[in-house]
Design an enzyme around this catalytic site. Structure first.
Site, mmCIF file in Angstrom:
data_model
loop_
_atom_site.group_PDB
_atom_site.id
_atom_site.type_symbol
_atom_site.label_atom_id
_atom_site.label_comp_id
_atom_site.label_asym_id
_atom_site.label_seq_id
_atom_site.Cartn_x
_atom_site.Cartn_y
_atom_site.Cartn_z
ATOM 1 N N GLU A 210 0.929 -1.131 0.070
ATOM 2 C CA GLU A 210 0.009 -0.296 -0.040
ATOM 3 C C GLU A 210 0.648 1.069 0.052
ATOM 4 O O GLU A 210 1.719 1.208 1.484
ATOM 5 C CB GLU A 210 -1.311 -0.127 1.140
ATOM 6 N N LYS B 202 -7.130 -0.738 11.241
ATOM 7 C CA LYS B 202 -6.740 -1.394 9.764
ATOM 8 C C LYS B 202 -5.574 -0.878 9.596
ATOM 9 O O LYS B 202 -4.625 -1.234 9.572
ATOM 10 C CB LYS B 202 -7.395 -0.607 9.091
ATOM 11 N N ASP C 121 3.877 -14.804 12.325
ATOM 12 C CA ASP C 121 3.214 -14.908 11.843
ATOM 13 C C ASP C 121 1.857 -13.408 11.794
ATOM 14 O O ASP C 121 1.332 -13.135 13.175
ATOM 15 C CB ASP C 121 1.913 -15.986 12.560
ATOM 16 N N HIS D 173 -2.026 10.575 -0.066
ATOM 17 C CA HIS D 173 -2.100 8.968 -0.465
ATOM 18 C C HIS D 173 -2.174 8.725 -2.082
ATOM 19 O O HIS D 173 -1.518 7.279 -2.667
ATOM 20 C CB HIS D 173 -3.466 7.851 0.067
#
Length: 429
Positions: free
Chosen positions: A82, A269, A285, A383
């Protein structure tokens, strides 16, 4: 480790950045060799790691810069697809650096193994019987994995819970043993599973019940890492916004996430946008870390923010984060994947406890980056500017044309593949 403050790093070519790592961070060409080969993780190695391998899948490998944590400089490896995440984390780290850096701490590395017991004639008597034999069970668990005991870890304690005691269903009523195991620098899944499986027959004998599941819990709420930063408002000013306005906007944004799960999911998130790339880069993990972090965000009965943002008496912005961190620096992919080894070397990580603290600091930085953008110009400005390069590539641009098309997309405020294709055709006529 020399300073993680490397001005203009983003302006360098990939080759120049690699050369700088050798020069400024004292890495040899051999140590960085895995960055140069087309397949850092060989197909042969991958085939031994999982089943049905047909190849490997690569993601961008970048560096989070400017991080000062507990007085130590860190160049932080981040693996993510991203746009804007690495830039945002590095930008906030630079601000926090000017305010004294991040301050972190971690609890001991205690993980949890669970043993499920059903069919007890008297669950309370069975619970007490387990507690009466606590030392026997702990000793048996440690005998099953003596190597972790020799390293200073192993089973340390246990507890017992009765679930669904008033349930009418025989399937719902159960006794659950929690075994608390210090896994030292390992994530510990194999250690924990081996231990709880080994003591399961003894548990059955003690309780006169039937053991079904015996497995680790990824909700590692006894293995926590915390990070904190305190930022004077003058360091937060941007564009037409004063530092006080940015500070208050960040706090209002946090309160929204703390009050509304619909906002909290997106808010968190964004935190994981910072955490996951470091977890992935070090071969850990990330699904376990994600699951544990989200569960911890709901520990008070409703899902909320993983971070807190407030104003202290001096008017400073104060950010804090506390999360379970079931990660390791030994075992698993951390010592199998060449880039995972390089990632740990880049940070000069000495223990899993230290790595956990670095990870939560990056999560806190990434959260502030997102909230600062949302409270000022909006998330899209920065972004989409970075995303424009990906759009240009998707439209067929290559080489120098990528930057030309990307700049044109930003200028025309149309950052979409269709528009980029039109520009590519126009420039290639």
């Amino acid at each position: 480790m020399k300073s993680s403050r490397i001005p203009g790093f983003y302006n360098l070519s990939v080759e120049q950045r690699r050369d700088l790592l050798k020069k400024e961070l004292d890495f040899s060409a051999e140590e960085l060799s895995s960055l140069y080969i087309k397949e850092p993780l060989s197909t042969e190695t991958a085939d031994k790691m999982i089943e049905n391998v047909i190849g490997t899948f690569q993601l961008p490998f970048g560096l989070g810069l400017n991080f000062l944590i507990n007085g130590k400089d860190y160049v932080i490896p981040m693996v993510i697809e991203e746009a804007s995440v690495v830039a945002s984390a590095s930008h906030i780290a630079k601000i926090v650096r000017s305010a004294g850096g991040f301050h972190t701490e971690a609890t001991e590395r205690v993980m949890i193994g669970q043993i499920q017991v059903v069919g007890c004639s008297d669950f309370h008597a069975a619970k007490q019987a387990i507690l009466n034999e606590k030392e026997v069970l702990i000793n048996a668990a440690n005998a099953a994995y003596p190597s972790i005991v020799s390293r200073g870890g192993g089973a340390e304690d246990l507890d017992v819970r009765i679930l669904n005691e008033d349930s009418d269903s025989s399937y719902g009523k159960m006794l659950v043993v929690h075994m608390y195991i210090n896994t030292c620098d390992a994530m510990g899944a194999n250690i924990i599973n081996t231990m709880v499986e080994s003591v399961a027959p003894i548990v059955e004998e003690i309780t006169n019940g039937k053991v079904y599941l015996r497995i680790l819990s990824n909700y590692a709420d006894k293995c926590l890492a915390r990070a904190r930063c305190v930022i004077p408002p003058e360091l937060l000013s941007t564009g037409d916004y004063s530092g006080e306005e940015v500070r208050d906007g960040v706090i209002h944004a946090y309160e929204f996430a703390a009050s509304d799960p619909y906002r909290a999911v997106t808010h968190n998130k964004g935190i994981m946008n910072g955490i996951d790339p470091v977890v992935i880069a070090t071969g850990n993990d990330w699904r376990a870390v994600e699951a544990g972090s989200h569960a911890y965000a709901a520990r008070h009965g409703s899902y909320g923010s993983m971070t807190t943002w407030s104003k202290d008496q001096a008017g400073n912005l104060v950010g804090e984060i506390e999360l379970p961190m079931s990660i390791g620096t030994v075992g698993g992919a951390t010592r199998v994947h060449p880039l995972a080894e390089l990632s740990l070397s880049l940070m000069s990580i000495e223990s899993a406890k230290e790595l956990a603290q670095v990870i939560v600091a990056v999560g806190l930085a990434q959260n502030l980056g997102a909230l600062k953008a949302l409270a000022t110009d909006g998330i899209q400005k920065g972004h989409m500017a970075l995303h424009s390069r990906s759009v240009a590539i998707a439209a067929g641009a290559s080489g120098e044309m990528i930057d030309i098309i990307a700049e044109k997309l930003i200028e025309e405020k149309e950052i979409r593949v269709g528009k980029a294709k039109e520009l590519v055709e126009e420039y290639t006529k």
